[in-house]
Design a protein around this motif. Structure first.
Motif, mmCIF file in Angstrom:
data_model
loop_
_atom_site.group_PDB
_atom_site.id
_atom_site.type_symbol
_atom_site.label_atom_id
_atom_site.label_comp_id
_atom_site.label_asym_id
_atom_site.label_seq_id
_atom_site.Cartn_x
_atom_site.Cartn_y
_atom_site.Cartn_z
ATOM 1 N N GLU A 23 0.824 -1.210 0.000
ATOM 2 C CA GLU A 23 0.000 0.000 0.000
ATOM 3 C C GLU A 23 0.861 1.265 0.000
ATOM 4 O O GLU A 23 0.504 2.265 -0.592
ATOM 5 N N ASN A 24 2.019 1.195 0.652
ATOM 6 C CA ASN A 24 2.918 2.353 0.710
ATOM 7 C C ASN A 24 3.786 2.492 -0.530
ATOM 8 O O ASN A 24 4.191 3.598 -0.871
ATOM 9 N N ILE A 25 4.097 1.383 -1.170
ATOM 10 C CA ILE A 25 4.933 1.403 -2.380
ATOM 11 C C ILE A 25 4.105 0.766 -3.490
ATOM 12 O O ILE A 25 4.336 -0.369 -3.910
ATOM 13 N N SER A 26 3.135 1.505 -3.958
ATOM 14 C CA SER A 26 2.130 0.942 -4.871
ATOM 15 C C SER A 26 2.591 0.793 -6.318
ATOM 16 O O SER A 26 1.884 0.196 -7.114
ATOM 17 N N GLU A 27 3.752 1.304 -6.672
ATOM 18 C CA GLU A 27 4.202 1.229 -8.065
ATOM 19 C C GLU A 27 5.294 0.186 -8.286
ATOM 20 O O GLU A 27 5.938 0.180 -9.329
ATOM 21 N N ASP A 28 5.505 -0.686 -7.338
ATOM 22 C CA ASP A 28 6.531 -1.720 -7.458
ATOM 23 C C ASP A 28 5.847 -3.078 -7.654
ATOM 24 O O ASP A 28 5.192 -3.590 -6.740
ATOM 25 N N ALA A 29 6.024 -3.664 -8.832
ATOM 26 C CA ALA A 29 5.361 -4.933 -9.170
ATOM 27 C C ALA A 29 5.775 -6.054 -8.233
ATOM 28 O O ALA A 29 4.942 -6.871 -7.823
ATOM 29 N N SER A 30 7.048 -6.110 -7.865
ATOM 30 C CA SER A 30 7.503 -7.219 -7.022
ATOM 31 C C SER A 30 6.912 -7.133 -5.620
ATOM 32 O O SER A 30 6.607 -8.166 -5.007
ATOM 33 N N ILE A 31 6.708 -5.941 -5.118
ATOM 34 C CA ILE A 31 6.107 -5.792 -3.790
ATOM 35 C C ILE A 31 4.615 -6.126 -3.846
ATOM 36 O O ILE A 31 4.074 -6.754 -2.932
ATOM 37 N N GLN A 32 3.955 -5.740 -4.937
ATOM 38 C CA GLN A 32 2.544 -6.108 -5.116
ATOM 39 C C GLN A 32 2.403 -7.630 -5.171
ATOM 40 O O GLN A 32 1.502 -8.210 -4.567
ATOM 41 N N LEU A 33 3.316 -8.259 -5.900
ATOM 42 C CA LEU A 33 3.300 -9.720 -6.009
ATOM 43 C C LEU A 33 3.547 -10.363 -4.654
ATOM 44 O O LEU A 33 2.873 -11.333 -4.286
ATOM 45 N N LEU A 34 4.490 -9.823 -3.891
ATOM 46 C CA LEU A 34 4.777 -10.345 -2.561
ATOM 47 C C LEU A 34 3.531 -10.310 -1.678
ATOM 48 O O LEU A 34 3.216 -11.279 -0.985
ATOM 49 N N ALA A 35 2.804 -9.193 -1.725
ATOM 50 C CA ALA A 35 1.573 -9.095 -0.935
ATOM 51 C C ALA A 35 0.556 -10.138 -1.402
ATOM 52 O O ALA A 35 -0.069 -10.821 -0.585
ATOM 53 N N GLY A 36 0.403 -10.290 -2.714
ATOM 54 C CA GLY A 36 -0.524 -11.290 -3.238
ATOM 55 C C GLY A 36 -0.135 -12.701 -2.853
ATOM 56 O O GLY A 36 -0.987 -13.515 -2.468
#
Length: 187
Positions: A23-36
């Motif tokens: 939510e804090n770093i919303s433009e990083d694909a790898s972090i979005q994937l990590l959350a998913g």
């Protein structure tokens, strides 16, 4: 802290940290994937979907982004959407055996049996000893009435995997019994 939670198999805590980070770093694909990924690991498919979708939109080419998204959609009963995502991924990664296998399973669930045969055969052509693909190919051939092809697929599965051997031999016995070949069924 996140890695510690993961190592301790405390997926709920790990997923909450990953969600905050995403939510804090919303433009990083790898972090979005990590959350998913962590939300899926903690069996929160509905919450995982937006993060997985965002990872793909941001350009994640990781197979897990697509495979987890199809799993999350399927878990929510959205098989048609899962089929679209799986098809998109096979177009992006035509040499990924798991992508074709996943598509084949979704096609089985959607009763697209002829298409599932093609997808499972494609997975096998990429990974010749793909026992799970052989087993499910045998299931589809059996439903379609192609008994000899089903027998060959089950036999190949049984010889390529110890994990699926018992299931394959059981399926063979049932198929032979259905065909009236009781001696073969007993063997």
């Amino acid at each position: 802290l996140f890695r510690s939670y993961v190592r301790l198999r405390r997926t709920a805590e790990a997923s909450e940290l990953a969600v905050r980070l995403a939510e804090n770093i919303s433009e990083d694909a790898s972090i979005q994937l990590l959350a998913g990924e962590t939300l899926m690991a903690s069996q929160q498919a509905e919450r995982a979907l937006p993060f997985l979708e965002r990872a793909i939109v941001l350009g994640s080419s990781a197979p897990s982004a697509y495979l987890l998204r199809t799993a999350a959609l399927q878990d929510r009963g959205r098989t048609k959407e899962a089929l679209v995502v799986a098809g998109e991924y096979t177009n992006r990664a035509p040499n990924d055996a798991m992508a074709w296998y996943n598509l084949g399973l979704l096609q089985i669930e959607s009763q697209q049996l002829d298409s599932s045969v093609k997808s499972l055969r494609r997975a096998i052509s990429i990974k010749p000893n793909y026992s799970e693909a052989y087993y499910n190919l045998g299931r589809v051939y059996d439903v379609l009435g192609f008994s000899e092809e089903a027998i060959q697929a089950y036999r190949r599965c049984a010889t390529t995997s110890g994990a699926f051997a018992a299931d394959s031999y059981h399926a063979l016995a049932l198929l032979y019994r259905k065909l009236g070949s009781f001696d073969e069924a007993m063997r």
